[in-house]
Design a protein around this motif. Structure first.
Motif, PDB file in Angstrom:
ATOM      1  N   ALA A 509      11.128   0.634   5.810  1.00  0.00           N
ATOM      2  CA  ALA A 509      10.385  -0.604   6.038  1.00  0.00           C
ATOM      3  C   ALA A 509       8.891  -0.374   5.845  1.00  0.00           C
ATOM      4  O   ALA A 509       8.181  -1.227   5.297  1.00  0.00           O
ATOM      5  CB  ALA A 509      10.669  -1.128   7.440  1.00  0.00           C
ATOM      6  N   ALA A 510       8.405   0.800   6.275  1.00  0.00           N
ATOM      7  CA  ALA A 510       6.986   1.111   6.114  1.00  0.00           C
ATOM      8  C   ALA A 510       6.621   1.224   4.642  1.00  0.00           C
ATOM      9  O   ALA A 510       5.570   0.728   4.209  1.00  0.00           O
ATOM     10  CB  ALA A 510       6.659   2.402   6.851  1.00  0.00           C
ATOM     11  N   LEU A 511       7.475   1.881   3.848  1.00  0.00           N
ATOM     12  CA  LEU A 511       7.197   2.035   2.424  1.00  0.00           C
ATOM     13  C   LEU A 511       7.234   0.700   1.697  1.00  0.00           C
ATOM     14  O   LEU A 511       6.483   0.488   0.735  1.00  0.00           O
ATOM     15  CB  LEU A 511       8.189   3.016   1.807  1.00  0.00           C
ATOM     16  CG  LEU A 511       7.997   4.484   2.213  1.00  0.00           C
ATOM     17  CD1 LEU A 511       9.160   5.340   1.729  1.00  0.00           C
ATOM     18  CD2 LEU A 511       6.666   5.017   1.671  1.00  0.00           C
ATOM     19  N   ASP A 512       8.108  -0.203   2.144  1.00  0.00           N
ATOM     20  CA  ASP A 512       8.143  -1.543   1.542  1.00  0.00           C
ATOM     21  C   ASP A 512       6.804  -2.246   1.720  1.00  0.00           C
ATOM     22  O   ASP A 512       6.281  -2.867   0.782  1.00  0.00           O
ATOM     23  CB  ASP A 512       9.265  -2.364   2.162  1.00  0.00           C
ATOM     24  CG  ASP A 512      10.648  -1.954   1.672  1.00  0.00           C
ATOM     25  OD1 ASP A 512      10.723  -1.287   0.619  1.00  0.00           O
ATOM     26  OD2 ASP A 512      11.630  -2.292   2.357  1.00  0.00           O
ATOM     27  N   ILE A 513       6.256  -2.168   2.918  1.00  0.00           N
ATOM     28  CA  ILE A 513       4.957  -2.803   3.179  1.00  0.00           C
ATOM     29  C   ILE A 513       3.869  -2.116   2.367  1.00  0.00           C
ATOM     30  O   ILE A 513       2.984  -2.773   1.787  1.00  0.00           O
ATOM     31  CB  ILE A 513       4.640  -2.762   4.689  1.00  0.00           C
ATOM     32  CG1 ILE A 513       5.572  -3.706   5.454  1.00  0.00           C
ATOM     33  CG2 ILE A 513       3.178  -3.132   4.942  1.00  0.00           C
ATOM     34  CD1 ILE A 513       5.387  -3.683   6.960  1.00  0.00           C
ATOM     35  N   LEU A 514       3.926  -0.790   2.285  1.00  0.00           N
ATOM     36  CA  LEU A 514       2.938  -0.033   1.528  1.00  0.00           C
ATOM     37  C   LEU A 514       2.956  -0.429   0.056  1.00  0.00           C
ATOM     38  O   LEU A 514       1.898  -0.648  -0.564  1.00  0.00           O
ATOM     39  CB  LEU A 514       3.208   1.465   1.687  1.00  0.00           C
ATOM     40  CG  LEU A 514       2.158   2.434   1.126  1.00  0.00           C
ATOM     41  CD1 LEU A 514       0.814   2.213   1.800  1.00  0.00           C
ATOM     42  CD2 LEU A 514       2.625   3.872   1.315  1.00  0.00           C
TER      43      LEU A 514
END
Length: 586
Positions: A509-514
């Motif tokens: 989920a963090a990489l998606d936002i990044l």
């Protein structure tokens, strides 16, 4: 003449009762004469007292009736002087005794009436003392047209600004009163919550070019209307109307105005009514605090300057709008230099303009990283009693970023006491507690802020940050998701949610936002500092340091937090991080 049957004191015919003993006065001479009433005379002068007139119709009566009776009472001495029963069932002695017994009751009733009269006379008729504190509540737009909402809000802000110039009057700032907008709240409750003596309500109606304003000044302690007035003007008279209202309100508050005070009430009003209305529209969109609304505000401020090239407030409006864009949405190098030019132009036209000094202070702080200049400008704004709280917030940020956590928390709590209804300032309490590593305090403070305004996105943002540092990631993600829902395009809220996902172990989920932020950077400005926040959550220190270097090169406004942001503590031992601190000027 009349006389008292008990003490014999004489009165003229206009009196009804004796002033000494309260007895009912009777007609007749006070001295012993043939036919005079004998009560109270020497025993050797027998007299006849006529208690009821027996004169034939048309003859003038000479004595007052005491008891309702068809008999004539003859007062005699000795055995014949014993009282006889009257037709009403009471003897003469009983009647007089009843009369004497009634006198204390009459006196008591009179005393009570006097007390009540004094109370209500003092409460409602006594001259009103000078009122030293007031809240100008958001004027209500009664036109039914949302397109003129700017007018009711703008007139409110203008009056707040004008009255705030008076040294002997405490005026609640916009941030304190506008949280009541659209809510039905009684005057006493508002007075207690805001700690003011009076509130001013207003209703604005516009029909064509005709403007009607109804004002009502309320004493919140007595819960009475002190003054009300209706103003009917053409829209072209809006500027003079605002000045007239400010003078009328100050008069009704019993304020003694000096010549300087009177000038302050109107000194910033433009001569051009169109320019003034365009400025109000700019302020209306500025207050929405979104990227698109800031750009609309810039358009209206520029139009106002086309109508009046010497309109200092419009220049200050441009400066503060560009600053707001530079903090959250635009490249600081693109917006802060013109912001400084606009702020300086405003000060050239109006050297004491608080909004312009606030703009220069913010530029010195967020962009120049000139701490002493920032503190000087911002504290000057606070000292002149500006009606907005942004300078307070910036000054508190100054203390936070300088690494003085205890002083920052103490100062922000002091300011919060002075502005108890300001959601912005109360949210700053939680923010300062966060930077002081007092996370439990921050959570409590921010929950209280959200009780004041459940839709205040920055409070959810700071609450999520505090939860994150306590490793309460479920609560952190929940708070930050709410913040993002309330402000879906604000980059720093999106980035903080990415950090929470990363720190909680949800790297996907963090990489998606990044990736979304990186993709968006192709078409719009994305602050590299915010990218570093997500990378540190992912545990990638090198990438985090690389993004912080980019943030320094673009003069990111977020670099002021570099020293105190707890997320970056793992980097403190790295020489590259220490070098960044030196170059920023900590």
């Amino acid at each position: 003449m009349k006389r008292c049957p008990e003490c014999g004191r004489e009165y003229d015919n206009t009196m009804m009762f004796c002033l000494d003993d309260g007895a009912e006065l009777l007609y007749g001479p006070a001295r012993s004469e043939p036919g005079a009433i004998a009560t109270g005379f020497p025993a050797d002068e027998p007299q006849t007292a006529i208690l009821h007139s027996t004169a034939a119709p048309g003859e003038a009566p000479t004595r007052a009736q005491i008891n309702t009776t068809d008999q004539t009472a003859i007062l005699q001495r000795g055995a014949e002087a014993e009282p006889r029963e009257s037709l009403g069932g009471l003897s003469e002695r009983q009647s007089l005794s009843a009369h004497r017994a009634a006198k204390p009751l009459i006196a008591g009733a009179i005393a009570i009436a006097v007390l009540f009269g004094c109370f209500f006379g003092y409460r409602y008729l006594a001259p009103t003392k000078q009122i030293e504190s007031i809240a100008v509540m958001p004027f209500v737009n009664e036109s039914g047209n949302p397109d003129i909402e700017y007018l009711s809000d703008g007139m409110t802000e203008t009056l707040i600004r004008s009255l705030s110039q008076l040294a002997n009057l405490q005026v609640k700032p916009r941030s304190s009163v506008f949280r009541y907008k659209g809510k039905e709240t009684d005057a006493k409750t508002i007075g207690k919550e805001l700690n003011v003596q009076a509130i001013l309500n207003g209703r604005v109606t516009q029909r064509g070019d005709q403007l009607t304003l109804n004002l009502e000044l309320i004493d919140v302690q007595k819960d009475v209307v002190l003054w009300s007035e209706q103003y009917n003007r053409k829209q072209t008279d809006l500027v003079s109307l605002q000045s007239e209202i400010a003078k009328d309100v100050s008069t009704k508050l019993k304020l003694k105005l000096s010549g300087t005070d009177e000038q302050r009430l109107v000194k910033r009003s433009p001569d051009n009514a169109e320019a003034y209305q365009l400025y109000l529209k700019g302020r209306f969109y500025w207050d929405k605090q979104t990227e698109s609304s800031y750009k609309e505000a810039i358009g209206y401020f520029n139009q106002a300057l086309e109508k009046d090239p010497n309109y200092a407030l419009a220049y200050a409006g441009l400066a503060n709008t560009y600053i707001a864009l530079g903090v959250d949405y635009s490249s600081p190098k693109d917006v802060f230099p013109p912001a400084k030019l606009y702020a300086q132009k405003a000060l050239d036209l109006a050297p004491e303009l608080a909004e312009a000094h606030a703009a220069l202070g913010s530029i010195s702080f967020f962009y120049d990283w000139n701490w002493s200049a920032a503190e000087r400008e911002l504290r000057q704004v606070i000292e002149v009693g500006a009606e907005n709280v942004e300078p307070y917030a910036c000054t508190l940020h100054f203390l936070d970023s300088a690494g003085q956590p205890d002083q920052a928390v103490a100062e922000v709590k002091r300011v919060a006491v002075e502005h108890p209804a300001s959601v912005v300032i109360n949210a700053e309490v939680g923010c300062s507690s966060y930077y002081a590593h007092r996370y439990d305090e921050a959570i409590i403070d921010l929950q209280q802020t959200l009780e004041m305004d459940p839709n205040f996105a920055p409070a959810y943002y700071n609450l999520g940050r505090a939860y994150g540092q306590k490793r309460m990631y479920k609560e952190a993600i929940n708070s930050l998701t709410k913040a993002k829902a309330l402000s879906p395009t604000t980059p720093y809220m999106i980035a903080e949610l990415g950090y929470a996902y990363a720190a909680s172990g949800n790297k996907a989920a963090a990489l998606d936002i990044l990736r979304d932020l990186e993709k968006g950077s192709a078409t719009r400005y994305v602050d590299a500092y915010l990218m570093a926040v997500i990378y540190i959550g992912l545990g990638d220190r090198d990438r985090a340091l690389n993004e912080l270097e980019k943030a320094f090169q673009t003069r990111s406004t977020w670099m002021i937090w570099l020293k105190v942001e707890p997320k970056f503590e793992p980097l403190h031992s790295d020489p590259r991080f220490q070098g960044l601190l030196d170059r920023v000027g900590f």
